[in-house]
Write an enzyme that holds these catalytic residues in place. Sequence first.
Site, PDB file in Angstrom:
ATOM      1  N   PRO A  28      29.661  23.840  30.501  1.00  0.00           N
ATOM      2  CA  PRO A  28      28.608  23.210  31.270  1.00  0.00           C
ATOM      3  C   PRO A  28      27.429  23.190  30.536  1.00  0.00           C
ATOM      4  CG  PRO A  28      30.086  24.741  32.763  1.00  0.00           C
ATOM      5  CD  PRO A  28      30.346  24.979  31.299  1.00  0.00           C
ATOM      6  N   LYS A  29      26.671  22.122  30.604  1.00  0.00           N
ATOM      7  CA  LYS A  29      25.321  22.439  30.302  1.00  0.00           C
ATOM      8  C   LYS A  29      24.291  22.687  31.305  1.00  0.00           C
ATOM      9  CE  LYS A  29      21.666  19.474  28.019  1.00  0.00           C
ATOM     10  NZ  LYS A  29      20.537  20.313  28.756  1.00  0.00           N
ATOM     11  N   TRP A  30      23.878  24.054  31.232  1.00  0.00           N
ATOM     12  CA  TRP A  30      22.969  24.804  32.015  1.00  0.00           C
ATOM     13  C   TRP A  30      21.587  24.273  32.011  1.00  0.00           C
ATOM     14  CZ3 TRP A  30      25.231  27.922  35.751  1.00  0.00           C
ATOM     15  CH2 TRP A  30      26.802  28.088  35.481  1.00  0.00           C
ATOM     16  N   GLY A 176      25.257  18.183  32.669  1.00  0.00           N
ATOM     17  CA  GLY A 176      26.030  17.640  31.738  1.00  0.00           C
ATOM     18  C   GLY A 176      26.944  18.608  31.223  1.00  0.00           C
TER      19      GLY A 176
END
Length: 355
Positions: A28-30, A176
């Site tokens: 996951p894009k944190w 994202g």
Amino acid sequence: MKLPVMPPVPPMLAKSVPTIPPDASYEPKWDGFRSICFRDGDDVELGSRNERPLTRYFPELVTAVTAELPERCVIDGEIIIPTNHGLDFEALQQRIHPADSRVRMLAKKTPASFIAFDLLALGDEDYTRRPFTERRAALVEALAHSGPSIHLTPTTTDLTTARRWFEEFEGAGLDGVIAKPLTITYQPDKRVMFKVKHQRTADCVVAGYRVHKSSDEAIGSLLLGLYTNDGTLASVGVIGAFPMAKRRQLFTEMQPLVTNFDDHPWNWAAHDAGERTPRKNEASRWNAGKDLSFVPLRPERVVEVRYDHMEGERFRHTAQFNRWRTDRDARSCTYAQLEQPLTFALGDILPGLAT
């Protein structure tokens, strides 16, 4: 502090791509503050993307690092503030404050967490030249006993799972998916990873502009608004990525719309002349002296912009110009047009993430 990899280190970066690429490790894009954590015993430093220390702003993470991470390590990750409704970036921004007393008060009120996703060093070993698969395996082992504040980001090599994450996790505030080639070494300040972010469009009212820092006759940014259900024009963000020739052209085009604050929806008596901003008490948290005043415009022109997602009532990141909408009436530009992602719990992404 004496580590195999010493601060400051600019983090490895990702380039934007339109679709999730195959044959990679996905995570996951944190959406928080990128930070490389350096620990050598009791010495802890939290670096930032621009290599400026974040350590003093997150005292609770310094305590967590000494309790939950290996004695000597360098770990790349993201500082976030989790809530029951997802990630709270606005609360995160409030931590960048000059007053130590306020920082410590907020550390108790809205404690931060650290999401680890890469390993640069462990003990006396420099891992930056090793492939990502080795770094990930060592990171998993290093964080086997991490506690409530330090978390290991989930990963997968399954493309179908990555696509599902891209759709579902946005509802928890993530923006994202990151794709890392399996054999990639750690390359500071290089865009060698890939990121896929949500892209949407919205029709917004142009309600003001700021002049460019290098010229009083060029646009620095256009201020965007959307109407709420009660007819209030809310400030939602800005667009500003224009070539200089276009900035000068826009300045000329905007002059017939210039009005005074008494006739503008973003007028507050509490604001002194020269210090008016689209939102009450607005300030730049990264540059306390930055001038956020603006030139008010009659809210008549409509522009279509690209954005990734919302943070509360505003665009999370700077929006991008798409096209002018001369066919749209400004009053028709409301929040109702915005797509709402499905709600998704942070705890379903990282079990045990405190909120």
